[in-house]
Design a protein around this motif. Structure first.
Motif, mmCIF file in Angstrom:
data_model
loop_
_atom_site.group_PDB
_atom_site.id
_atom_site.type_symbol
_atom_site.label_atom_id
_atom_site.label_comp_id
_atom_site.label_asym_id
_atom_site.label_seq_id
_atom_site.Cartn_x
_atom_site.Cartn_y
_atom_site.Cartn_z
ATOM 1 N N UNK A 59 -0.081 23.262 2.407
ATOM 2 C CA UNK A 59 -0.717 22.902 3.676
ATOM 3 C C UNK A 59 0.242 22.040 4.487
ATOM 4 N N UNK A 60 -0.123 21.764 5.741
ATOM 5 C CA UNK A 60 0.797 21.028 6.606
ATOM 6 C C UNK A 60 0.513 19.528 6.580
ATOM 7 N N UNK A 61 1.305 18.777 7.330
ATOM 8 C CA UNK A 61 1.293 17.310 7.266
ATOM 9 C C UNK A 61 -0.069 16.703 7.574
ATOM 10 N N UNK B 39 -5.691 16.781 0.936
ATOM 11 C CA UNK B 39 -5.515 17.752 -0.142
ATOM 12 C C UNK B 39 -5.295 17.061 -1.479
ATOM 13 N N UNK B 40 -4.535 15.976 -1.468
ATOM 14 C CA UNK B 40 -4.262 15.231 -2.697
ATOM 15 C C UNK B 40 -5.550 14.681 -3.300
ATOM 16 N N UNK B 41 -6.442 14.210 -2.428
ATOM 17 C CA UNK B 41 -7.724 13.661 -2.891
ATOM 18 C C UNK B 41 -8.677 14.766 -3.353
ATOM 19 N N UNK C 226 1.991 21.186 -1.827
ATOM 20 C CA UNK C 226 3.288 21.489 -1.220
ATOM 21 C C UNK C 226 3.167 21.362 0.291
ATOM 22 N N UNK C 227 4.017 20.528 0.856
ATOM 23 C CA UNK C 227 3.972 20.282 2.298
ATOM 24 C C UNK C 227 4.707 21.397 3.038
ATOM 25 N N UNK C 228 3.969 22.068 3.888
ATOM 26 C CA UNK C 228 4.513 23.159 4.705
ATOM 27 C C UNK C 228 5.111 22.586 5.988
#
Length: 352
Positions: A51-53, A59-61, A69-71
């Protein structure tokens, strides 16, 4: 089995190395992530969420069992990049839900794409205890909302004004929003099964059909009740009682093992025996969950047998052009030898 374990069983059965999940409801179901942009890549050994910033912290939570993974560019490019790193060949994708353009983007790589249309949705049909509790709460919200509407509905209001009061009350009671566009169909507009609210003024002697639902923590409810403002004409009372009986027959017959076709026929045959078969044009019901319309279907074409912990609607109706219509809908939970009805609003003909 966990949701991921169930999906891994699909990987095994379909001889897949990985599955890519791009759609909102399936992504949320498998990972817990509620953001509006992202992709999952699931293998037997790895669970990735791209996913993006905007959504990294979220997402982590929400998806602790996934590697985030940061897009930083095009999402599909990142999906292909990660698939290459994983050195996979046969990759399943949501063929029934992914756009043709997205398919073309994914296919411009060395992987072999294999459609798994409907397989994740099939897993979603059987609810776990947490999902059942959320659907039950969503049903409680619509029940309480209907009780309130009976205190404020009156002649001279427009359908849109009644809709505004209804939706405001659901939000007040804790709904995140509506699970679909609220239907308010009064008078002759009741003959429109999907007659969304209009600027029509409600008159005395009319039936009003309300079909509405609440989203609660991502899960939906879906209820229909029909009531009257002032005394309706005898024909409307007649069809009301027929629809009520069909609704009750459907609920009484719903249990593990009956298929959608047979359950639909129980209500449909009764309405047909009463002379109104041609006026019941839609299916008896559908599944509810993350999506307000999902499997299993209760229709003339459904051979699939109901399973324990399916959540479905029972919603027979009769619609007469130029006169009006009646629909009565409940949300039920399938059990071993019957069902539990989540929606508990009264179903006798209420005349205000």
């Amino acid at each position: 089995m966990t949701r991921i374990e169930k999906l891994n069983a699909v990987l095994e059965a379909k001889h897949l190395d990985a599955i890519v999940v791009l759609t909102d409801f399936n992504r949320r179901y498998l990972s817990g992530f509620t953001g509006t942009s992202g992709a999952l890549i699931i293998t037997k050994a790895d669970n990735l969420l791209i996913t993006d910033f905007r959504y990294i912290e979220q997402a982590t939570e929400q998806a602790p069992k996934f590697k985030i993974i940061k897009q930083q560019g095009n999402l599909i490019d990142y999906v292909k990049q990660e698939l290459k790193k994983l050195n996979v060949q046969n990759v399943g994708f949501e063929g029934n839900l992914v756009s043709y353009d997205t398919y073309l983007q994914l296919s411009k790589s060395y992987i072999s794409l294999i459609s798994i249309s409907g397989l994740i949705e099939k897993i979603r049909e059987v609810k776990d205890d947490n999902e059942i509790a959320l659907i039950q709460k969503a049903a409680e919200i619509v029940d309480e909302t209907f009780e309130y509407i009976l205190t404020v509905a009156k002649e001279g209001m427009t359908e849109l004004q009644l809709k505004a009061k209804l939706e405001s009350k659901m939000l007040e009671l804790g709904a995140e929003g509506t699970s679909f566009d609220t239907i308010v169909a009064s008078g002759t507009r009741g003959a429109l099964p999907h007659g969304v609210a209009s600027d029509k003024v409600i008159q005395t002697g009319e039936l009003i059909t309300l079909d509405f639902g609440a989203y609660y923590k991502g899960y939906s409810s879906d209820i229909t009740r029909t009531f009257a403002i002032g005394e309706p004409e005898p024909k409307l009372k007649e069809i009301y009682n027929i629809v009520l009986e069909a609704n009750q027959k459907g609920i009484a017959a719903a249990k593990k093992g009956i298929n959608g076709k047979a359950l639909d026929a129980i209500a449909r045959d009764y309405i047909t025996e009463q002379g109104y078969g041609d006026a019941f044009g839609h299916s008896l019901g559908h599944g509810i969950g993350l999506n307000v319309h999902e499997g299993p279907n209760l229709s003339k074409n459904s051979d699939a047998e109901l399973e324990v912990n399916n959540c479905v609607t029972i919603e027979p109706g009769i619609y007469l052009d130029g006169l009006g219509g009646v629909r009565i809908e409940d949300d039920i939970l399938i059990k071993e030898n019957g069902c539990e009805c989540f929606t508990k609003s009264p179903k006798n003909l209420i005349i205000l």
